[in-house]
Design a protein around this motif. Structure first.
Motif, PDB file in Angstrom:
ATOM      1  N   GLU A   1       0.833  -1.210   0.000  1.00 23.08           N
ATOM      2  CA  GLU A   1       0.000   0.000   0.000  1.00 23.08           C
ATOM      3  C   GLU A   1       0.863   1.253   0.000  1.00 23.08           C
ATOM      4  OE1 GLU A   1      -3.147   0.361  -0.672  1.00 23.08           O
ATOM      5  OE2 GLU A   1      -3.024  -1.824  -0.970  1.00 23.08           O
ATOM      6  N   LYS A   2       1.901   1.229   0.855  1.00 20.33           N
ATOM      7  CA  LYS A   2       2.769   2.394   0.987  1.00 20.33           C
ATOM      8  C   LYS A   2       3.473   2.696  -0.351  1.00 20.33           C
ATOM      9  CE  LYS A   2       5.051   5.584   3.141  1.00 20.33           C
ATOM     10  NZ  LYS A   2       4.464   6.721   3.839  1.00 20.33           N
ATOM     11  N   PHE A   3       3.999   1.647  -0.986  1.00 27.66           N
ATOM     12  CA  PHE A   3       4.659   1.850  -2.281  1.00 27.66           C
ATOM     13  C   PHE A   3       3.677   2.408  -3.302  1.00 27.66           C
ATOM     14  CE2 PHE A   3       8.094  -1.406  -1.183  1.00 27.66           C
ATOM     15  CZ  PHE A   3       9.103  -0.461  -1.160  1.00 27.66           C
ATOM     16  N   LYS A   4       2.447   1.880  -3.269  1.00 27.40           N
ATOM     17  CA  LYS A   4       1.408   2.349  -4.201  1.00 27.40           C
ATOM     18  C   LYS A   4       1.232   3.851  -4.053  1.00 27.40           C
ATOM     19  CE  LYS A   4      -1.853  -1.290  -5.179  1.00 27.40           C
ATOM     20  NZ  LYS A   4      -2.916  -2.030  -4.484  1.00 27.40           N
ATOM     21  N   SER A   5       1.272   4.333  -2.798  1.00 35.33           N
ATOM     22  CA  SER A   5       0.983   5.742  -2.574  1.00 35.33           C
ATOM     23  C   SER A   5       2.167   6.652  -2.918  1.00 35.33           C
ATOM     24  CB  SER A   5       0.535   5.970  -1.125  1.00 35.33           C
ATOM     25  OG  SER A   5       1.622   5.761  -0.258  1.00 35.33           O
ATOM     26  N   VAL A   6       3.403   6.119  -2.873  1.00 29.02           N
ATOM     27  CA  VAL A   6       4.540   7.012  -3.148  1.00 29.02           C
ATOM     28  C   VAL A   6       5.147   6.865  -4.537  1.00 29.02           C
ATOM     29  CG1 VAL A   6       5.171   7.170  -0.705  1.00 29.02           C
ATOM     30  CG2 VAL A   6       6.319   5.491  -2.185  1.00 29.02           C
ATOM     31  N   LEU A   7       4.870   5.748  -5.223  1.00 23.41           N
ATOM     32  CA  LEU A   7       5.536   5.543  -6.528  1.00 23.41           C
ATOM     33  C   LEU A   7       4.647   6.008  -7.683  1.00 23.41           C
ATOM     34  CD1 LEU A   7       7.231   2.057  -6.018  1.00 23.41           C
ATOM     35  CD2 LEU A   7       8.301   4.295  -5.919  1.00 23.41           C
TER      36      LEU A   7
END
Ligand SMILES: Cc1cc2nc3c(=O)[nH]c(=O)nc-3n(C[C@H](O)[C@H](O)[C@H](O)COP(=O)(O)OP(=O)(O)OC[C@H]3O[C@@H](n4cnc5c(N)ncnc54)[C@H](O)[C@@H]3O)c2cc1C
Lengths: 316, 258
Positions: free
Chosen positions: A310-316
């Motif tokens: 989820e975190k990667f989805k939001s920053v990449l």
């Protein structure tokens, strides 16, 4: 010194590791000839023009791999280009081709090198031994043609450099009939091959069951990564053997390797400890994988992995 | 027609590797030696194909100091190979010179219809022997093989290539085939097998017998080194959310790999 660079094609494109060699030769002012066997199209031509391939020989013919005919054509090109160094990137195909051609052309063959040191005209590669537990220098003791295969991702990446590629076409040998290709099955994945991948997410027995490999796939998808596995789960048939990383699987060296629920057995480490950055997610603070990691998270992968995705989805 | 299996003795994967003081190689005194795991697939396949090919004998061939490598040869014989061939040599040689010695020993024994070995040896991982041996014998080859169907002198083989795809070939023998995982499940030597192995004939050659000199080597390994120590691992503290936030930040801004 004159180098012949083998540009390996896969699915109608030149592998990016081939351009590491083009750049290395350019940086060291080595005169080069490049060679492509079998596969050729406009995309490949554009790649050559974009990445500084100045002189190219294309052996046109049957695109399916034929060990003897390819080795023969490669050796023919070595003689006609008077190259005394033949460079390629270690792969299943290049290993096979180079070692066979090294007999035809009476050369010295070394594969899986991680360094290529040049002092004056003296070339000294280094290569890992005993699954990376040590390494050695490779000293050439005569002037025979050197066949050197570099492990991908060890030399600096290829660089864009516009050139007009000077192409000559030849016929791929078809005189050897003792090995007949009879078919190729579809590749099981459209992702970059493990040995070429820039980011790898791998899963092990900590995933508990085959269906949970989806956690690995989800994380890999947001990162554009290739998926790998420990032997524990390829042996149990959760994923195909071709995904196994380690001593009896693939040797990989991505920029980022994320190991999820993998203990870090010596045979697994053998295949991935050359990675630039290693992340381990494991609920056992004493798991050996943490000793080889850059960053470690002690925690339950069933909690950590979805949050990380989820975190990667939001920053990449 | 005979089947030959080339077997290499290698340090067990768990063995600790130590470097000699002059950096010329590894210390061999406290190493546990085993049969190269890929060669075990080759031995098993030779035994399976012996009947279907109507081969006279399966020979296990190895090169190294006889005193040491005979243990690995005994394993091949205990699994079921008929006879052993040792090339007794302490010398470090490059792969092409080793291929020449093996080829000479095979030709001296006679009538090879099939030569099998592992696709690579896990010590130096050169992955050269299948191709260089085949080149020296002037035989066709195929490596990374996961399936072999043999009838007379035609070999239908399947091999694994990148991306998990399988390539298939029809090869006219005699040929050299390189075994990999997936080809079969190697048997364990049985107790009667181990007893019988003790009485099986073993022929010993020197390099000189085979017309090979270690000085034919064009390459050698020098300056052995242990890998550089990795910097200490950064363990990420806090609850899961904090750990995940830190990791993404570090990968982006410190390691710069995203
Ligand atoms: C000759 C030989 C060759 C071999 N070649 C290879 C090879 O090429 N590649 C390879 O990988 N192995 C190889 N092996 C096998 C190797 O020795 C190990 O058995 C294997 O790597 C273990 O896989 P694993 O880490 O997935 O499983 P395990 O060792 O069982 O580790 C599972 C890990 O998951 C963690 N875990 C469990 N639950 C959770 C959770 N909820 N959250 C987070 N973490 C959790 C555990 O703490 C543990 O560390 C080889 C062995 C031999 C003898």
């Amino acid at each position: 010194m004159k180098a012949l660079i083998f540009l390996e094609t896969n699915n109608g494109k030149i592998k990016k590791s081939s351009f590491e060699l083009v750049k290395w030769c350019a940086d060291n002012n080595i005169t080069t000839q490049s060679v492509i066997l079998g596969d050729f199209n406009d995309d490949i031509k554009t790649q050559c023009e974009t990445y500084g391939v100045e002189n190219l020989t294309v052996f046109k013919g049957d695109t399916s791999y034929s060990p003897l005919n390819w080795a023969k054509s490669l050796s023919e090109e070595i003689s006609s280009s008077s190259a005394n160094l033949v460079l390629g990137s270690s792969s299943v195909l290049a290993t096979d081709l180079f070692s066979r051609a090294s007999i035809i052309s009476t050369g010295n063959y070394v594969n899986d090198c991680t360094e290529l040191n040049l002092e004056g005209d003296k070339l000294t590669p280094r290569k890992p031994l005993y699954a990376g537990k040590c390494s050695c220098a490779v000293e050439f003791m005569n002037e025979n043609t050197k066949f050197v295969l570099m492990r991908p991702n060890q030399l600096p990446s290829g660089e864009e450099k516009s050139v007009s590629t000077n192409i000559s076409e030849k016929e791929l040998s078809n005189s050897e009939a003792s090995v007949k290709a009879t078919g190729v099955s579809e590749s099981t994945s459209d992702k970059a091959d493990l040995t070429e991948a820039n980011i790898i997410v791998s899963g092990g027995r900590g995933l508990k069951e085959a269906a949970n490999f989806k956690l690995v796939e989800d994380l890999a998808n947001v990162l554009g990564a290739t998926t790998g596995a420990s032997r524990a789960i390829t042996d149990d048939g959760w994923v195909p053997h071709s995904m196994q990383v380690g001593q009896t699987g693939k040797t990989v060296a991505p920029s980022l390797y994320i190991a999820c629920g993998i203990s870090g057995a010596i045979q697994h480490l053998a295949g991935m400890s050359g990675s630039k950055v290693i992340v381990a997610i494991n609920n056992d603070p004493d798991a050996p994988i943490f000793k080889k990691s850059t960053y470690g998270i002690v925690g339950d992968l069933f909690e950590v992995m979805p949050k990380l995705t989820e975190k990667f989805k939001s920053v990449l | 027609m005979n089947i030959f299996v080339c077997v290499k003795q290698v340090p067990d994967t768990e063995t600790k590797i130590q470097i000699k003081d002059d950096k010329s190689g590894i210390k061999t005194d406290s190493i546990k030696w085993v049969v190269n795991p890929y060669d075990e697939f080759a031995i098993e396949e030779a035994l399976k194909l012996k009947t279907s090919l109507g081969a006279e004998k399966v020979y296990a061939v190895t090169l190294g100091p006889q005193k040491r490598v005979q243990d690995s040869l005994r394993i091949a014989l205990a699994m079921g190979a008929d006879e052993g061939v040792v090339i007794d040599s302490e010398e470090a040689m490059d792969t092409r010179t080793t291929a020449k010695a093996l080829a000479e020993a095979i030709n001296k024994t006679g009538n090879p219809g099939l030569v099998l070995t592992g696709k690579t040896a896990i010590d130096d991982n050169s992955a050269a022997m299948v191709q260089q041996l085949a080149g020296t014998l002037s035989f066709p080859h195929c490596t990374n093989v996961t399936k072999i169907e043999a009838a007379d002198s035609t070999f239908k083989v399947e091999r694994e290539i990148e991306g998990g795809a399988k390539e298939s070939f029809e090869i006219t023998g005699p040929c050299v085939l390189g075994a990999t995982k997936g080809l079969n499940n190697p048997r364990y030597p049985s107790l009667p097998g181990i007893m019988k192995a003790k009485k099986k004939p073993v022929t010993v050659h020197t390099l000189a017998d085979l017309g090979v000199s270690p000085s034919d080597s064009g390459m050698r390994f020098t300056d052995y080194k242990l890998p550089a120590e990795k910097p200490a691992t950064k363990m990420l503290e806090g609850d899961v959310d904090a750990q995940v936030d830190q990791l993404v930040d570090l990968l982006k801004n410190e390691a710069k790999v995203l």
